[in-house]
Design an enzyme around this catalytic site. Sequence first.
Site, mmCIF file in Angstrom:
data_model
loop_
_atom_site.group_PDB
_atom_site.id
_atom_site.type_symbol
_atom_site.label_atom_id
_atom_site.label_comp_id
_atom_site.label_asym_id
_atom_site.label_seq_id
_atom_site.Cartn_x
_atom_site.Cartn_y
_atom_site.Cartn_z
ATOM 1 N N ASP A 32 -15.299 13.059 -1.798
ATOM 2 C CA ASP A 32 -14.794 11.702 -1.534
ATOM 3 C C ASP A 32 -15.607 11.053 -0.415
ATOM 4 O OD1 ASP A 32 -12.595 9.545 -0.914
ATOM 5 O OD2 ASP A 32 -11.849 10.566 -2.692
ATOM 6 N N ASP A 33 -15.049 10.043 0.189
ATOM 7 C CA ASP A 33 -15.689 9.224 1.227
ATOM 8 C C ASP A 33 -16.283 10.077 2.351
ATOM 9 O OD1 ASP A 33 -16.363 7.166 2.861
ATOM 10 O OD2 ASP A 33 -14.333 6.372 3.102
ATOM 11 N N CYS A 48 -10.307 2.759 -8.436
ATOM 12 C CA CYS A 48 -9.393 2.979 -7.325
ATOM 13 C C CYS A 48 -9.499 1.764 -6.419
ATOM 14 C CB CYS A 48 -9.861 4.247 -6.594
ATOM 15 S SG CYS A 48 -9.006 4.564 -5.033
ATOM 16 N N ASP A 78 -2.348 5.837 -3.018
ATOM 17 C CA ASP A 78 -2.731 6.781 -1.961
ATOM 18 C C ASP A 78 -1.541 7.629 -1.529
ATOM 19 O OD1 ASP A 78 -5.385 6.241 -1.841
ATOM 20 O OD2 ASP A 78 -5.255 4.820 -0.186
ATOM 21 N N TRP A 137 0.863 -1.185 0.000
ATOM 22 C CA TRP A 137 0.000 0.000 0.000
ATOM 23 C C TRP A 137 0.907 1.245 0.000
ATOM 24 C CZ3 TRP A 137 -0.137 4.096 3.334
ATOM 25 C CH2 TRP A 137 -1.152 5.031 3.081
ATOM 26 N N LYS A 151 -15.708 8.163 -8.600
ATOM 27 C CA LYS A 151 -14.523 7.415 -8.171
ATOM 28 C C LYS A 151 -15.047 6.126 -7.549
ATOM 29 C CE LYS A 151 -10.618 7.979 -4.931
ATOM 30 N NZ LYS A 151 -10.051 8.957 -3.982
ATOM 31 N N ARG A 189 -10.143 -3.048 7.171
ATOM 32 C CA ARG A 189 -10.635 -1.663 7.257
ATOM 33 C C ARG A 189 -12.070 -1.627 7.799
ATOM 34 N NH1 ARG A 189 -11.603 3.493 3.360
ATOM 35 N NH2 ARG A 189 -10.320 4.938 4.488
ATOM 36 N N ASP A 216 -14.279 2.963 -5.644
ATOM 37 C CA ASP A 216 -13.198 2.497 -4.775
ATOM 38 C C ASP A 216 -13.438 1.058 -4.326
ATOM 39 O OD1 ASP A 216 -10.898 2.649 -3.256
ATOM 40 O OD2 ASP A 216 -11.463 4.500 -2.238
ATOM 41 N N MET A 217 -12.424 0.435 -3.787
ATOM 42 C CA MET A 217 -12.503 -0.959 -3.314
ATOM 43 C C MET A 217 -11.348 -1.134 -2.342
ATOM 44 S SD MET A 217 -11.368 -4.234 -3.647
ATOM 45 C CE MET A 217 -11.926 -5.852 -3.985
HETATM 46 C C1 GLA Z 1 -9.062 4.808 -0.445
HETATM 47 C C2 GLA Z 1 -8.719 5.690 -1.620
HETATM 48 C C3 GLA Z 1 -8.545 7.113 -1.154
HETATM 49 C C4 GLA Z 1 -9.805 7.590 -0.482
HETATM 50 C C5 GLA Z 1 -10.160 6.653 0.648
HETATM 51 C C6 GLA Z 1 -11.522 6.997 1.245
HETATM 52 O O1 GLA Z 1 -7.988 4.681 0.418
HETATM 53 O O2 GLA Z 1 -7.592 5.224 -2.282
HETATM 54 O O3 GLA Z 1 -8.215 7.944 -2.236
HETATM 55 O O4 GLA Z 1 -10.834 7.646 -1.423
HETATM 56 O O5 GLA Z 1 -10.207 5.300 0.227
HETATM 57 O O6 GLA Z 1 -11.888 6.137 2.255
#
Ligand code: GLA
Length: 731
Positions: free
Chosen positions: A366-367, A526, A548, A199, A476, A443, A478-479
């Site tokens: 984002d999140d 992502c 990241d 990571w 975006k 996570r 994500d996973m």
């Molecule tokens: C992952 C993505 C980040 C961000 C976080 C949000 O780590 O790579 O860019 O979006 O999730 O939880």
Amino acid sequence: MGITYYNQERVLKLDTRSASYLIGIVDEENFVGHIYFGKKIDDFDLQYLLRIKEAPFVPSKNNGDRLSFYDSFPWEFPTHGIGDFREACMAVETNLGHSAVKLGYVSHKIYKGKPKLKGLPATFGSEEECTTLELLCIDDALEFEVTLIYTVFEDIDAVVRSALIKNAGDKVCYLTKALSLCLDMDDKAFDMISLHGSWGRERHIQRQAVGYGKKVISSLRGEPGHQDHPFFALAGKNSTQDTGEVYGFHFVYSGNFMAGVEKNQFDNIRAIMGINPCDFKWKMEKDSYFQTPEAVLVYSCDGIGGMTRQFHDLYRKHLIRSIYKDKKRPVLMNNWEATYFEFDTDKLLSIAKEAAKAGMEMLVMDDGWFGNRNSDDCALGDWTVNEKKIKGGLKYLADEVNKLGLKFGIWFEPEMISPDSDLYRRHPEWAIAITGRTAGLARNQYVLDITRKEVRDYVYEQISSILKSADIEYVKWDMNRPLCDMGSGALPADRQGEMYHRYVLGLYELQERLINDFPYLLLENCSGGGARFDPGMLYYSPQIWCSDDTDAIERLVIQEGTAMVYPLSVMGAHVSDCPNHSAGRITPFETRGYVAMAGTFGYELDITKISEEEKQMIPEQIALYHKYHDLIRTGDYYRIASYSENHAFDCWQIVSKDKGESLITYVQVLNRANCRSRQICLKGLSPDKKYKLSTSEKVYFGSTLMYAGILINNPWGDFKGGLIHITESIS
Ligand code: GLA
């Protein structure tokens, strides 16, 4: 160019612009052998290279001895259990418990164009651009048909391969191994180049000599992962960026993979690539098919850089589909590193206002905008807007952002479910788990069982209703964790071994639906940074978040490894705040801009908090992006110096296809006392053209710039970088 069958010699010859690939059919058993892949040749009668009269001594040799032949023959698609003891492409488990497969050629067809692979991402091309060979083989005892599918692209030295496997008999049988590619050849003192990391440290380049035994890279994480990447190259020992033979292998797939090279007792090399056979068992009922994903094989006699440019061209032209594929991407502001979970409408709008003033073009939320999501321990699966944070609702926010002249984008993690979520409370059985065993959290989250149609439909409805509720132009996807504890309540015991692959097929189906229903959307994939950065995902999204880790210096290494196979237009890269949140390093704002400009370019910082001096630099950076990004997105990529090798200085160059323009970016990582200017030789220019450098008033021939080189003054301090723009001079 194209594909020709020579009937008398029983040879198939596949030609690209400067490479040839030859297949021979031999013996009364009609084995399909690999004769040659390399620099273009004119002859086709090369069956002698198969050495069929030369079965070696292992330790006996008599008339009835076939094993030494099987174990040394260069197969196009080697099968398990018949006496070739190297890594095979295919194995089964029959109703009697046997595993062997033996294939013989039956027929073939050659046609213009390329078929789609059902449910899978794959390269594509028109009838003018590519030619396909389908080679039908059969195992009579097993009653299986295997069609080996090859496509050559006429303007690129690439051959793409897959296999379509059919149970043509009556009995149920299980496929326990179904790889996509094998390349057998004699060892040419190869090195293996591969990409590894963790990571925040994805795709660091490793080069090591190939010796006896096997060197395997793989994933069992349900995605390629941060650790290994489904790519490797075999590079002649003395090959460099610019010289020597290099074979590149890349897997168009987003799940478990296995790839590698084996050197055997006769100094033969076998390269293989495909779905990881571990935890793979696919039930084949009568008349059912299994399509392997596609593997890409690239040949270069112009070193590693030559291979890189073939991959870039192939993916830009024949893999990426989005409407953004040939367009400059909007300069975005992402709020993740700016706010993490601590934001609301007012905060986002204050960032958007400043972003708009500075010339940015999109705000990405984002999140943290949904359910009770104020930290990473809850709410995944509850895709309803948290109106306590997003006061006034999503449409209001998007409209206000639009009024500022910005597009609006949003983050999802559709494949996940938090134990603390309304969705989990309603449907605990939708989380992947083995009955009777508590699944492992990562996570703080579980993975949704998207092998189930009702789960896919639910997730899709959630996403699409959000997308329809406001003017959202970017997603975006994500996973953020690997897969394990594989068990699906919806699959019978004898299909649990299908789960990893079914998961990937479910993912592909979801993304296909998304881009069909929302074709204007800019999708960025992502996975905890770049854990699912693979050619499969590129078929759905024209860009992928690279890592990241946004530290400009760490990114030099990550982006060098990534750019070895991927065009710069697909690498998600942002300018972020300092000290950097992953590495704690402080780098000049300019350098952060130069490095992000080798990717999709955007910002990920709280623009309301950075210094006035840095804020002032943003419009200048954005102007540079607009000036150079067409060139960066479409040009040929050359590596001039590698910080990961020399630990001091990084430099790359983009040259326009017509060789009329070029951009050089350099970063001096560490300065030294008493250091003189650095001499660098440019690449890829036309020796006869005259060029003007942005750093000089004089005009030089391309030959001078490439062979004698230029000097770069030693910048004062660490982490300093610069750009040199070169344009053709007509005078
Ligand atoms: C992952 C993505 C980040 C961000 C976080 C949000 O780590 O790579 O860019 O979006 O999730 O939880």
